[in-house]
Write an enzyme that holds these catalytic residues in place. Structure first.
Site, PDB file in Angstrom:
ATOM      1  N   THR A 160       0.819  -1.213   0.000  1.00  0.00           N
ATOM      2  CA  THR A 160       0.000   0.000   0.000  1.00  0.00           C
ATOM      3  C   THR A 160       0.853   1.263   0.000  1.00  0.00           C
ATOM      4  O   THR A 160       0.365   2.336  -0.328  1.00  0.00           O
ATOM      5  CB  THR A 160      -0.921   0.037   1.237  1.00  0.00           C
ATOM      6  OG1 THR A 160      -0.125  -0.112   2.422  1.00  0.00           O
ATOM      7  CG2 THR A 160      -1.937  -1.095   1.181  1.00  0.00           C
TER       8      THR A 160
ATOM      9  N   SER B 292       8.524   4.552   6.602  1.00  0.00           N
ATOM     10  CA  SER B 292       7.541   5.222   7.447  1.00  0.00           C
ATOM     11  C   SER B 292       7.873   5.015   8.931  1.00  0.00           C
ATOM     12  O   SER B 292       8.991   5.283   9.363  1.00  0.00           O
ATOM     13  CB  SER B 292       6.134   4.721   7.112  1.00  0.00           C
ATOM     14  OG  SER B 292       5.145   5.484   7.748  1.00  0.00           O
TER      15      SER B 292
ATOM     16  N   LYS C 161       9.339   4.618  -1.998  1.00  0.00           N
ATOM     17  CA  LYS C 161       8.027   5.038  -2.494  1.00  0.00           C
ATOM     18  C   LYS C 161       8.196   5.918  -3.732  1.00  0.00           C
ATOM     19  O   LYS C 161       9.099   6.766  -3.774  1.00  0.00           O
ATOM     20  CB  LYS C 161       7.265   5.843  -1.433  1.00  0.00           C
ATOM     21  CG  LYS C 161       7.022   5.114  -0.123  1.00  0.00           C
ATOM     22  CD  LYS C 161       5.972   5.815   0.730  1.00  0.00           C
ATOM     23  CE  LYS C 161       6.378   7.210   1.131  1.00  0.00           C
ATOM     24  NZ  LYS C 161       5.382   7.823   2.057  1.00  0.00           N
TER      25      LYS C 161
ATOM     26  N   ASP D  78       4.703  11.715   7.459  1.00  0.00           N
ATOM     27  CA  ASP D  78       3.408  11.642   6.791  1.00  0.00           C
ATOM     28  C   ASP D  78       2.290  11.282   7.771  1.00  0.00           C
ATOM     29  O   ASP D  78       1.123  11.258   7.396  1.00  0.00           O
ATOM     30  CB  ASP D  78       3.438  10.667   5.610  1.00  0.00           C
ATOM     31  CG  ASP D  78       3.584   9.209   6.011  1.00  0.00           C
ATOM     32  OD1 ASP D  78       3.955   8.929   7.171  1.00  0.00           O
ATOM     33  OD2 ASP D  78       3.334   8.335   5.155  1.00  0.00           O
TER      34      ASP D  78
ATOM     35  N   GLU E   6      -7.011   8.711   6.688  1.00  0.00           N
ATOM     36  CA  GLU E   6      -7.116   7.282   6.958  1.00  0.00           C
ATOM     37  C   GLU E   6      -6.904   7.018   8.441  1.00  0.00           C
ATOM     38  O   GLU E   6      -6.242   7.787   9.139  1.00  0.00           O
ATOM     39  CB  GLU E   6      -6.117   6.500   6.115  1.00  0.00           C
ATOM     40  CG  GLU E   6      -4.668   6.906   6.266  1.00  0.00           C
ATOM     41  CD  GLU E   6      -3.737   6.166   5.314  1.00  0.00           C
ATOM     42  OE1 GLU E   6      -4.227   5.628   4.301  1.00  0.00           O
ATOM     43  OE2 GLU E   6      -2.530   6.146   5.579  1.00  0.00           O
TER      44      GLU E   6
END
Length: 547
Positions: free
Chosen positions: A44, A147, A157, A309, A391
């Site tokens: 993802t 992350s 990414k 993020d 999210e």
């Protein structure tokens, strides 16, 4: 999963990663492309892995970078590639490898001046800024980061010219090319030495940090924060944006106390997470334990993960806010205080709280419910048809004050500053703000359960079809819908979601771990939530056996 006995406590020497061994493994360990676990796999949020188990090594980055060169050529992307990295040890190593390949293939590469680290949202904002008004020679970007994952991990990414995470169509092509290169012993990879890459005329130094900080007034009411004289605490978590917070405080005259702004690839200053590992998860009360101990000292306190993020928001009275709760607060506030076009929808992932649905409905806006993964929001944020996207794992972004895209990837910095703006403008504690929403829309009881799984079980989720499931009742309520596609875009969700008038559950496999996740929410009671979760676990187990 049982809570580790030292969760939330300081790390000990034996908890730390041997960084020298880790980086050596990146360059030395050989990759066997015949083993699925050692192939390039985009989940993802990019390709992730660890050098110790040969899932994130020099060969992977050589292959992915060369595959990306081919993809750019196919897509006619001819502008500069913006390259950033966070503070994980493998990010530094992979950054060097990627630069060697991109320069070796004649691509103009932009990097942060002073060899600084770059948060994911800063790359996204910089791509949008560079491409504004252009129709040719568009820029894209790469952020090298795993992350919030442990110090042992690495990640890569890709963000195409719309600035957000690449969609599945793009990543499948890149993944296929990369694995072909691995299988051919990297024949076809063009690279120069790192010394040559660093002195190449194709390498451009750009001060994205200053540009981003100067632009923050476009998206946040910083004047209100300054006038309110708020005391703000920040856990920088030794991440890519650690240097940003001091500059934000100085540039805008804000009172900010910053902790853990030093870069240490072992992240030895982090308290242990729930499983006893060092994990820079700003949505975890265990990882955020140090800041939580000081919550009463600040009007609002915030934390960010290594690539910035994600956001963690701490209220002086309610502690670390559940990410779902803060998303509902942020959406309610922004719908009241931003003059966004009425046609601009609010986006959420289908495992996020239904409290968001109720808040959005109260403001008369359209809700777009998407599959898990921020890539599903990127294009809509880029064209302004979605004003806010969030999210449940504490990632979100939103349009600026003029209704223009600010970032099309998650931005933990603006979500942290928004928390301060909300307190400054409303004069209300964020925890109290959420309780007010509960009084208006009902109280949400939410839980996520992680269950051990096998690759076969995780694969079986893809075969589940809603019309085959003869389920009439869940936790005492009639079943209203069984979905395997997201209503916001009709894309497969990789799992299943069941809804009733009083609650719902969703189940989907993890893209990076041998587990599947069950998300549950009730608007009745904790007891009803427990019943719903128990029934969901039994149903999912039976469905996976049937498949």
């Amino acid at each position: 999963m049982a809570l580790h006995e030292r969760a939330g406590q300081p790390a000990l020497p034996e908890d730390l990663t041997n960084i020298a061994k880790l980086v050596s493994a990146y360059f030395v360990n050989e990759v066997d492309p015949r083993q699925r676990a050692q192939q390039v796999q985009f989940g993802t949020s990019g390709h992730r892995g660890c050098a110790f188990d040969s899932s994130f090594n020099e060969a992977h980055i050589l292959a992915i970078s060369q595959a990306l060169v081919a993809y750019r050529e196919e897509q006619g992307i001819t502008g500069p590639l913006l390259l950033g990295r966070d503070t994980h040890a493998l990010s530094e190593a992979a950054y060097m490898t990627a630069l060697e390949v991109f320069i070796g293939n004649g691509i103009e590469v932009h990097v942060q001046s002073d060899d600084g680290y770059t948060p994911t949202p800063v790359i996204s904002h910089a791509i949008l800024s560079y491409n504004k008004g252009r129709s040719t020679g568009l820029a894209d970007g790469v952020v090298i980061t795993p992350s919030h994952n442990p110090p042992t991990d690495g990640g890569f990414k890709y963000n195409p010219p719309h600035g957000g995470p690449a969609d599945s169509t793009a990543t499948k092509i890149i993944e296929k090319y990369a694995n072909a290169l691995l299988s051919s012993d990297l024949m076809g990879v063009n690279a120069v030495s790192y010394a040559e890459a660093r002195t190449s005329k194709l390498l451009k130094q750009v001060d994205w940090r200053t540009d981003y900080i100067n632009d923050l007034e476009q998206v946040i009411d910083i004047t209100a924060i300054r006038k309110a004289n708020l005391r703000i605490g920040v856990d920088a978590m030794g991440g890519a944006g650690a240097s940003y917070w001091q500059l934000i405080a100085e540039h805008y005259g804000l009172e900010i106390d910053i902790y853990h702004d030093e870069v240490d690839a072992s992240f030895r200053f982090m308290p242990l997470d729930k499983d006893g590992k060092i994990r820079m998860d700003c949505s975890s009360p265990y990882a955020m334990a140090a800041l939580l101990h000081m919550k009463g000292d600040y009007d609002v306190a915030v934390g960010n993960d290594p690539d910035y993020d994600r956001h963690g928001i701490v209220s002086p009275t309610h502690g670390l806010l559940n990410p779902n709760h803060y998303l509902a607060i942020a959406i309610d506030y922004l719908c009241k205080h931003r003059n966004w076009p009425a046609s601009a929808a609010i986006g959420k992932t289908l495992v996020s709280s239904a409290m968001i649905d109720r808040v959005v409905a109260a403001h008369g806006r359209e809700l777009k419910e998407m599959p898990v993964g921020f890539k599903w929001f990127a294009q809509a944020l880029h064209d302004g048809s979605i004003a806010f996207a969030g999210e449940e794992s504490a990632g979100a972004t939103f349009l600026d004050k003029q209704g223009q895209p600010w970032s099309t990837d998650k931005d933990g910095i603006i979500l942290a500053l928004l928390a301060a703006e909300i307190v400054a403008v409303t004069g209300q504690d964020l925890g109290d703000y959420y309780e007010h929403l509960c009084g208006k829309h009902g109280t949400s009881y939410y839980r996520r359960v992680d269950a051990p799984s096998s690759p076969a079980q995780n694969k079986a989720f893809g075969a589940i079809r809603g019309y085959k499931l003869k389920l009439k009742e869940l936790a005492g309520d009639d079943v209203l819908d069984i979905m395997t596609k997201a209503p916001g875009n009709d894309a497969l969700i990789g799992g299943v979601k069941v809804t009733t008038a009083n609650g719902w559950f969703a189940a989907r496999p993890s893209g990076t771990e041998p587990i599947y996740k069950i998300y549950c929410e009730s608007f009745v009671s904790e007891a009803h939530l427990a019943q719903l979760a128990d029934e969901a676990q039994m149903l999912v187990s039976s469905w996976l056996k049937a498949e």
